[in-house]
Scaffold this active site. Structure first.
Site, PDB file in Angstrom:
ATOM      1  N   VAL A  45       0.610  -0.994   0.177  1.00 40.70           N
ATOM      2  CA  VAL A  45      -0.016  -0.593  -0.142  1.00 40.70           C
ATOM      3  C   VAL A  45       0.677   1.295  -0.246  1.00 40.70           C
ATOM      4  O   VAL A  45       0.992   2.237  -0.690  1.00 40.70           O
ATOM      5  CB  VAL A  45      -1.350  -0.310   1.099  1.00 40.70           C
ATOM      6  CG1 VAL A  45      -1.555   0.938   1.558  1.00 40.70           C
ATOM      7  CG2 VAL A  45      -2.068  -1.675   0.618  1.00 40.70           C
ATOM      8  N   CYS A  46       1.682   0.693   0.789  1.00 35.84           N
ATOM      9  CA  CYS A  46       2.850   2.273   0.715  1.00 35.84           C
ATOM     10  C   CYS A  46       3.590   2.314  -0.638  1.00 35.84           C
ATOM     11  O   CYS A  46       3.647   3.766  -0.401  1.00 35.84           O
ATOM     12  CB  CYS A  46       3.766   2.173   2.052  1.00 35.84           C
ATOM     13  SG  CYS A  46       3.127   1.904   3.651  1.00 35.84           S
ATOM     14  N   THR A  47       3.813   1.512  -1.614  1.00 35.30           N
ATOM     15  CA  THR A  47       4.813   1.619  -2.392  1.00 35.30           C
ATOM     16  C   THR A  47       3.203   3.040  -3.705  1.00 35.30           C
ATOM     17  O   THR A  47       3.669   3.287  -4.109  1.00 35.30           O
ATOM     18  CB  THR A  47       4.675   0.795  -3.403  1.00 35.30           C
ATOM     19  OG1 THR A  47       5.874  -0.439  -2.786  1.00 35.30           O
ATOM     20  CG2 THR A  47       5.770   1.127  -4.581  1.00 35.30           C
ATOM     21  N   LEU A  50       3.521   6.238  -2.686  1.00 31.84           N
ATOM     22  CA  LEU A  50       4.495   6.864  -2.567  1.00 31.84           C
ATOM     23  C   LEU A  50       4.731   7.723  -4.428  1.00 31.84           C
ATOM     24  O   LEU A  50       4.786   8.316  -5.225  1.00 31.84           O
ATOM     25  CB  LEU A  50       5.865   6.801  -2.433  1.00 31.84           C
ATOM     26  CG  LEU A  50       6.269   7.231  -0.834  1.00 31.84           C
ATOM     27  CD1 LEU A  50       5.680   6.726  -0.195  1.00 31.84           C
ATOM     28  CD2 LEU A  50       7.775   6.876  -0.635  1.00 31.84           C
TER      29      LEU A  50
END
Length: 220
Positions: A45-47, A50
């Site tokens: 999810v973080c990827t 960003l």
């Protein structure tokens, strides 16, 4: 959750980032700034988040807004992770710095600690938090998402546009507002003042109470 919240001045922390060492107040300068945290590098999810921030970077720049990421991994890890982010982003470069916080000190100061998540060593993890900070270094808005839910960048842009209009004019934005829609005039502004402040005119909703507090106008 206790700690930094709307109306608080952000601490002038020092941090190592992918763009070198910074002091937060110097980085903000006289700009609007979005500080956003992520649970960890090399996570799905973080990827995507960003990558979406990279895709929206020009939209934030047009609004005079700086971006500053945060994850507890170190700078070298961030730099390797950025390669994955840029590969996934559809050709958009990560032009904003990402802070490192291996000792978990910054996430505590910025109130970005997840109350439940821990790493494999039992150390606290960052929440999926986002602060919009004004030029006066004060938090204007905060989002807090669980690790399972990615942020909606269109909503970040929408609330940013709302905050900037509210700062420029004595207005607020109603439910579901988006740029181009009517705004409401603050109750602290009298009708006489409103006529001077909004020469384009305004309209007052007719309500059963007979009170003229719901006034709409347009601003840039």
């Amino acid at each position: 959750m206790p700690g930094l919240t709307i109306g608080d001045k952000v601490p002038n922390i020092e941090a190592d980032t992918t763009a070198g060492r910074i002091r937060l107040h110097d980085f903000i300068g006289d700009s609007w700034t979005i500080v956003f945290s992520h649970p960890a590098d090399f996570t799905p999810v973080c990827t995507t988040e960003l990558a979406k921030m990279a895709a929206y970077a020009e939209e934030f720049k047009k609004r005079g807004v700086k971006l500053l990421g945060l994850s507890c991994d170190d700078v070298e890890s961030h730099k390797e992770w950025i390669k994955d982010v840029e590969s996934f982003s559809g050709g958009h470069k990560v032009t904003y710095p990402i802070m490192a916080d291996p000792k978990r000190e910054i996430i505590k100061e910025l109130n970005m600690v997840d109350p439940d998540e821990k790493d494999s060593n039992g150390r606290p993890m960052p929440s999926r938090a986002l602060h919009i900070v004004g030029p006066n270094k004060v938090v204007k808005l905060s989002f807090l998402y669980p690790a399972t839910t990615g942020r909606n960048m269109d909503e970040v842009i929408r609330v940013l546009d709302s905050l900037q209009r509210a700062a420029k004019h004595k207005v607020a934005t109603p439910a579901d507002w988006k740029p181009g829609d009517k705004v409401v005039i603050s109750p602290s502004v009298s009708d006489e003042e409103a006529k001077k402040m909004f020469p384009q005119g305004f309209e007052t909703a007719k309500l059963p109470s007979g009170k003229g507090y719901l006034r709409f106008t347009h601003v840039d």
